[in-house]
Design an enzyme around this catalytic site. Structure first.
Site, short mmCIF file in Angstrom:
data_model
loop_
_atom_site.label_atom_id
_atom_site.label_comp_id
_atom_site.label_asym_id
_atom_site.label_seq_id
_atom_site.Cartn_x
_atom_site.Cartn_y
_atom_site.Cartn_z
N TRP A 1 0.90 -1.15 0.00
CA TRP A 1 0.00 0.00 0.00
C TRP A 1 0.93 1.19 0.00
CZ3 TRP A 1 -5.42 0.00 1.89
CH2 TRP A 1 -5.98 1.26 1.80
N LYS B 1 -0.59 6.07 4.87
CA LYS B 1 -0.31 5.23 3.70
C LYS B 1 -0.89 5.92 2.47
CE LYS B 1 -0.85 1.09 6.54
NZ LYS B 1 -1.68 -0.10 6.80
N HIS B 2 -0.39 5.60 1.31
CA HIS B 2 -0.88 6.22 0.10
C HIS B 2 -2.32 5.79 -0.17
CE1 HIS B 2 2.83 8.11 -1.10
NE2 HIS B 2 3.49 6.98 -0.90
N GLN B 3 -3.09 6.73 -0.68
CA GLN B 3 -4.47 6.43 -1.05
C GLN B 3 -4.48 5.34 -2.11
OE1 GLN B 3 -7.61 6.15 -0.21
NE2 GLN B 3 -7.87 8.36 0.07
N ASP C 1 0.35 11.27 0.60
CA ASP C 1 0.28 11.76 -0.77
C ASP C 1 0.70 13.21 -0.91
OD1 ASP C 1 -0.77 9.30 -1.71
OD2 ASP C 1 -2.76 9.87 -1.01
#
Length: 633
Positions: free
Chosen positions: A9, A266-268, A277
């Site tokens: 992720w 965490k990154h989308q 992000d």
């Protein structure tokens, strides 16, 4: 429910198993029969981070149930089967099955009759982490029989945000003590006492310590000889720029190390934004700002454009090679080989972006006098109008991005597709992740040479490779750096005119924000061009540029205008950004940056480890700064 699949992720190295903690829902056990609401007889469940336990009680006689789910963050997704609950054999005993459910976001549960696939009921609920819940499906007796579905809490969830709160209090307490100490040493009686007890030179050093308000004259200059290690010269520079860069870098290090395993670090998965992000575009933005100031400074000192072009080429090549050879996630698969070499990457994109923007600036750059003070009537647009060829080039680049994204024919995919593929768009285009962006990367680089585990594979169950630092997205990365270049021109042309600088930052943030609202229609998924980090969509660039102008305005005001903040501690890693970034990648899995945890499903332990590792890099950067050691390319 789909089985666990490897992948990350976010774009991290060596995380083929780590991000599985952020999981979807997974059926964990075989169903069993037990009396209604008897939760004491359940098996001991090993729940993971971001999971809760759901027990489904089937009180319907002769009905076999299928439970499916859809996450609120999974746009237009197909329901995924969670678990099947068997038929009741007798009215006295009810079938009970249990499954682990996702607690990151609210979900919609669909209860269906397995035999004819008829929907019985639908519930929307946000489960709490490590909570224990029961879903009771039964009949309401009355003149008209009805089926009821109710969720009850057997055991309250844990408060997973307490570790963040305590960590915040600890760090705020530490910095408050430092700030209070700095105030005390500047009080006249305390200063006189220190002069008596200590050497006067040492007293001055303490008073002007970098823990408080460092002198701008002591800051390292930006024009250093080419090479890896060099001592810094004492040239004046804007501390706010290094502070901004260091803030973006430290957040990047923290989220790369895991961010305490919180979903918002965490990154989308596809459209939308999380904290993770924000930081890379900010780093690109401030790189553009620095290009404008540094090139003008070197031209003012008599450097020729050919000399500067050679330096730009050297830096770009070194950044690209560092990304390919040193910081490469495919090392996790074994010794690096051409067969599985990932070509795109963070440093590779920085190198390419720097090359384009710096060369473009060199073509039109002129030395701006040190004491430039513009006068009406041309001062209002003097940072824009003379550079119209640059704006024309950028608009041409953006037209190229729009045409390739929305007009390129991608085999097996609809034209202009911006979706995640997989189970998104109701599963109509499972192999179309990223549309034209993925197609161009696979066509020019090859599927084996791009990122194999994109963030979309967790929530959208995608199976194809997709690189978030791919070729097409680099176009908009250049645009992002160009907006940063514009911020640098504002600082350069309106030097010491603080009101004018902050006014222009404010105007640019509003312009970028309005463009973002138009492109996205103010929505996450339903706009003309959604905000998307994986694609580096133009709305992503304008949105992050809006944030960047606002953040730079605030930092500039506090650090360089009012001087109420020295920029510490972010200033120090900002002065050694390449060393900190490359170092944190190389030593990620080594002590003291990482150690074996007693409980791998604890936010507290992950957060403590990640904050410790991040803080160590701040300390390393501070020590190097005190010794005037900087790694420059």
């Amino acid at each position: 429910m789909a089985s666990l699949r490897p992948g990350g992720w976010g774009q991290r190295a060596c995380t083929l198993g780590g991000p599985l903690l952020a999981l979807l829902m997974l059926g964990l056990a075989q169903p069993h029969h037990t009396p209604h609401h008897d939760t004491s007889r359940r098996q001991p469940w090993d729940l993971k981070i971001d999971q809760a336990l759901l027990q489904i009680h089937n009180e319907l006689l002769g009905e076999n149930l299928t439970i499916s789910w859809i996450s609120d963050y999974c746009y237009q997704c197909l329901p995924q089967e969670l678990i099947s609950v068997p038929i009741n054999k007798t009215p006295e005993e009810h079938s009970v099955s249990a499954a682990a459910v996702d607690s990151q976001h609210a979900v919609t549960l669909l209860v269906r009759n397995t035999k004819d696939n008829k929907e019985i009921c639908r519930l929307h609920y946000h489960f709490g982490e490590f909570g224990n819940y029961s879903l009771v499906v039964g009949s309401l007796h009355g003149s008209i029989p009805k089926i009821s579905c109710n969720i009850t809490v057997n055991q309250s969830p844990s408060n997973s945000y307490l570790p963040i709160f305590f960590a915040f209090l600890i760090y705020m307490g530490f910095f408050s003590i430092l700030a209070l100490g700095q105030v005390c040493v500047n009080i006249e009686p305390v200063r006189n006492w220190l002069y008596k007890k200590m050497n006067p030179t040492e007293t001055d050093r303490l008073i002007n310590s970098e823990l408080g308000s460092p002198s701008r004259a002591d800051s390292a200059g930006g024009d250093l000889p080419a090479g890896l290690w060099s001592s810094a010269s004492s040239l004046q520079r804007l501390r706010s720029l290094d502070t901004f860069r260091g803030l973006a870098l430290i957040i990047m290090v923290f989220v790369n190390y895991g961010g305490g395993k919180y979903w918002f670090f965490k990154h989308q998965s596809w459209n939308g934004l999380t904290v993770a992000d924000l930081v890379f575009p900010w780093f690109v933005f401030i790189m553009g700002t620095s290009i404008s100031l540094s090139l003008s400074s070197m031209l003012r000192r008599g450097r020729s454009k050919w000399q500067l072009l050679g330096k730009v080429l050297w830096r770009s090549i070194v950044l690209f090679l560092l990304g390919v050879i040193v910081v490469n996630p495919n090392y996790c698969l074994g010794p690096l080989s051409w067969g599985n070499l990932r070509i795109p990457g963070v440093l590779q994109r920085l190198g390419c972006t720097y090359l384009v923007v710096a060369v473009l600036e060199l073509l039109f750059a002129t030395p701006v006098p040190e004491n430039s003070a513009l006068e009406a009537p041309y001062s209002a647009l003097q940072d824009i109008l003379p550079y119209w060829p640059q704006w024309l080039f950028m608009m041409t680049l953006e037209v190229v991005w729009l045409c390739l994204t929305f007009l390129l024919n991608v085999p097996g995919c609809p034209t202009g597709y911006l979706g995640p593929g997989g189970i998104g768009n109701f599963g109509m285009y499972p192999n179309c992740t990223g549309g034209a962006a993925a197609y161009i990367d696979q066509l020019l680089l090859g599927e084996k040479h791009i990122y194999q585990h994109p963030s979309s594979n967790v929530l959208y169950l995608t199976t194809v490779a997709f690189d978030p630092e791919g070729i097409l997205g680099t176009i908009n990365s250049v645009v992002m750096a160009f907006f940063g270049l514009q911020a640098g021109k504002i600082l350069m042309f309106y030097k010491n005119q603080h009101r004018q600088i902050m006014l222009r930052f404010c105007v640019w943030s509003i312009v970028m924000g309005v463009i973002s609202v138009v492109l996205t229609k103010g929505t996450k998924d339903q706009g003309f061009v959604p905000v998307n980090k994986n694609l580096w969509s133009i709305s992503y660039v304008t949105t992050l540029s809006c944030f960047a102008f606002v953040l730079l305005l605030l930092v500039y005001y506090l650090v360089d205008v009012k001087k109420v903040w020295s920029g510490a501690p972010f200033f120090y890693p900002g002065m050694n950004s390449i060393l900190v970034y490359v170092g944190h990648e190389i030593f990620e899995n080594y002590f003291p940056f990482k150690w074996k945890m007693q409980d791998t499903q604890s936010h507290s332990e992950h957060l403590a480890q990640n904050l410790t590792a991040t803080s160590l890099w701040v300390i390393i950067a501070y020590i190097l700064y005190r010794k005037r050691i900087f790694w420059k390319i």
